[in-house]
Design an enzyme around this catalytic site. Structure first.
Site, PDB file in Angstrom:
ATOM      1  N   ASP A  93      21.015  12.968 -14.331  1.00  0.00           N
ATOM      2  CA  ASP A  93      21.787  13.049 -13.095  1.00  0.00           C
ATOM      3  C   ASP A  93      23.005  12.136 -13.121  1.00  0.00           C
ATOM      4  O   ASP A  93      22.865  10.919 -13.040  1.00  0.00           O
ATOM      5  CB  ASP A  93      20.860  12.676 -11.938  1.00  0.00           C
ATOM      6  CG  ASP A  93      21.534  12.867 -10.590  1.00  0.00           C
ATOM      7  OD1 ASP A  93      22.620  13.477 -10.549  1.00  0.00           O
ATOM      8  OD2 ASP A  93      20.981  12.403  -9.588  1.00  0.00           O
ATOM      9  N   ASP A 102      30.635  16.370 -11.329  1.00  0.00           N
ATOM     10  CA  ASP A 102      29.178  16.248 -11.321  1.00  0.00           C
ATOM     11  C   ASP A 102      28.531  17.366 -12.122  1.00  0.00           C
ATOM     12  O   ASP A 102      28.798  18.537 -11.894  1.00  0.00           O
ATOM     13  CB  ASP A 102      28.676  16.291  -9.873  1.00  0.00           C
ATOM     14  CG  ASP A 102      27.174  16.119  -9.804  1.00  0.00           C
ATOM     15  OD1 ASP A 102      26.625  15.324 -10.589  1.00  0.00           O
ATOM     16  OD2 ASP A 102      26.536  16.801  -8.970  1.00  0.00           O
TER      17      ASP A 102
END
Ligand SMILES: *[C@@H]1O[C@H](CO)[C@@H](O)[C@H](O)[C@H]1NC(C)=O
Ligand SMILES: *[C@@H]1O[C@H](CO)[C@@H](O)[C@H](O)[C@H]1NC(C)=O
Ligand SMILES: *[C@@H]1O[C@H](CO)[C@@H](O)[C@H](O)[C@H]1NC(C)=O
Ligand SMILES: *[C@@H]1O[C@H](CO)[C@@H](O)[C@H](O)[C@H]1NC(C)=O
Ligand SMILES: *[C@@H]1O[C@H](CO)[C@@H](O)[C@H](O)[C@H]1NC(C)=O
Ligand SMILES: *[C@@H]1O[C@H](CO)[C@@H](O)[C@H](O)[C@H]1NC(C)=O
Length: 469
Positions: free
Chosen positions: A130, A342
């Site tokens: 992540d 992201d």
């Protein structure tokens, strides 16, 4: 693999079904080392999340919902009070912010899985990598009221290298929120999600290992991670943990620090029915340079976990250009940059004015018949069923994203359009709605080798065939 022909139309959804591999390798190490690891897309057949009964359309819709969940999480994360130290010095570390903290953990909101090994002897963990959070954690024995996971829990008592971190220590103060545990001397975390999910556990150190190209595992001692003993909420059975790759102190990349010279990179391949693997690289393996590469500054922002870029313009040759607003409403004034890059968000989110202008630009170029998307997620869709072949690709334009520093990134049709049905392709740029957060998502990043250099604070992108590199 750029064609959008019918048999291949799932390629458009590549992001959704994608199988990527990240390879971490390890290090015990001296600076200058390079290693890599494997990444799997959560919707790929290799992933335990794979639901063979789900249609590609339902997967796409689920991915879109995850994109919005993710944006909401980032907004809440950015809303945390700024520690005074942060206001005066961008290099100051983030201290305990008090009770009003949101979790740095994201479950059910990310698209890839990473295989790592923990402990001595090693235990395999399939964790969520992540870039939007920092803490590394896994569920540990004994687990009191924990979410059910299908893999056995990590047993700290069975590992000779496991240690609990004491409270009052420097590593413990790197947690956004910590207490001294029931014994009075253990650094205990409690992360709460906006939706009421939480994880509790002890900050600990352990040896992490990664598969290496050479076949030997690389072992990295004393990595800080969370041993979760209590959890509840929206987790899935196949989840066993998370690997934080953000820019904050506790993330794996920050902990590896000088060992990897502040560098990591990944390459997300297009989906193919064949198993595709890709790399998540560290250190010298993570240098992205040479012909075709472009470089843009990573901008200072808050929280430092997130990677901010400045997107100046979106253009389509011969059809105009759209200037992007210089800030995001959700960001604090100290945050430079107007978009978060992201890997855990599928779609790209921009403000409505930008979206309408880009749609107008694209609609003036694409001559295919318009279609409506029944899900209501996408607002510009086309019927491409008349083009079953390599010429399909030619029906969709290459859209250019202009980042600061003169970095022009050319998005291929599969980076900017998704096949929501076998005959319908939609622009994969969506409204950020009232969430107020712009995100440069994973679909747009596909088939680029993307390198982060946290020392030089810059990001480099280079077109690549990620399935074959
Ligand atoms: C994952 O998130 C989706 C969309 O928010 C939700 O519908 C689904 O129930 C979640 N799955 C699990 C296992 O929590
Ligand atoms: C990849 O898939 C194609 C078509 O499905 C098949 O012909 C080919 O043999 C596969 N390649 C490998 C290495 O499995
Ligand atoms: C890329 O960077 C590496 C490491 O810094 C260097 O050895 C190499 O010459 C560079 N390649 C190009 C094409 O600039
Ligand atoms: C669409 O844009 C591309 C790239 O600028 C151009 O080559 C193509 O001719 C345009 N097509 C139409 C119909 O405008
Ligand atoms: C799409 O929906 C709009 C408004 O509901 C309608 O006016 C239009 O005719 C529809 N277009 C197609 C191709 O179905
Ligand atoms: C899409 O286009 C094809 C012909 O190219 C047509 O047969 C089909 O009905 C169209 N689909 C819709 C939903 O309009």
């Amino acid at each position: 693999m750029a064609s959008l022909n019918k048999s291949n139309s799932l390629a458009l959804i590549s992001v959704l079904i994608l199988s990527t591999i990240v390879g971490f390798l390890p290090v015990f190490v001296h600076a200058g080392v390079g290693f890599s690891a494997e990444l799997i897309h959560r919707d790929s057949p290799e992933s335990p999340f794979y639901d063979s009964t789900a249609t590609s359309y339902s997967r796409l819709i689920a991915a879109a919902h995850r994109s919005y969940n993710r944006a909401t999480y980032f907004r809440e994360f950015m809303k945390q009070p700024i520690p005074p130290s942060k206001i005066f010095s961008s290099t100051a570390s983030i201290k305990n912010n008090g009770d009003n903290i949101h979790s740095e953990i994201l479950m059910n909101r990310t698209d890839y899985l990473l295989t790592i090994y923990m402990g001595s002897p090693v235990r395999k963990i399939l964790a969520i990598p992540d870039t939007g959070s920092d803490l590394i954690w896994t569920q540990c024995k004994p687990c009191r009221e924990c979410f059910q996971q299908s893999a056995p829990l990590f047993d700290p008592a069975a590992s000779s290298t496991y240690k609990i971190v004491s409270c009052g220590t420097v590593p413990c103060s790197a947690l956004p929120k910590s207490t001294c545990g029931r014994s009075g001397n253990q650094c205990e975390y409690n992360y709460i999600y906006g939706d009421g999910s939480f994880v509790d556990g002890f900050l600990s150190t352990e040896t992490l290992s990664f598969d290496s190209d050479g076949g030997d595992q690389v072992r990295i001692p004393s990595i800080l991670f969370g041993c979760t003993h209590h959890s509840r909420g929206m987790f899935q059975k196949t989840d066993t943990g998370l690997v934080g790759l953000g820019g904050g102190k506790l993330s794996l990349v920050r902990q590896l620090g000088s060992t990897i010279d502040g560098k990591f990179s990944y390459c997300l391949p297009s989906y193919s029915k064949n198993r595709t693997t890709s790399r998540f690289n560290f250190g010298t393996n993570a240098v992205v340079n040479g012909s075709g590469s472009v470089t843009t500054p990573l901008m200072a922002g808050y929280p430092d976990t997130l990677y901010f870029l400045m997107l100046e313009m979106i253009s389509l040759d011969g059809h105009g250009e759209v200037a992007i607003k210089p800030s995001m409403p959700a960001a604090f004034p100290i945050t430079k940059g107007n978009i978060i890059i992201d890997s855990g968000t599928t779609l790209t989110l921009v403000d409505d004015d930008t979206l309408r202008a880009v749609e107008t630009m694209v609609a003036s170029n694409v001559t295919l018949p318009r279609m409506n998307d029944t899900s209501g997620i996408f607002s510009l869709c086309f019927n491409f069923s008349g083009f079953v072949g390599n010429d399909v690709d030619a029906q969709f334009p290459h859209i250019k994203f202009h980042f600061s520093g003169g970095a022009v990134v050319v998005l291929r049709p599969y980076n900017a359009f998704v096949a929501v049905k076998e005959d319908t392709a939609c622009l994969a740029l969506v409204s950020r709605k009232d969430i107020g957060v712009n995100i440069y998502g994973s679909l747009a990043q596909q088939n680029f080798h993307i390198g982060y250099d946290l020392n030089a604070m810059r990001l480099s992108l280079k077109p690549a065939d990620c399935a074959n590199t």
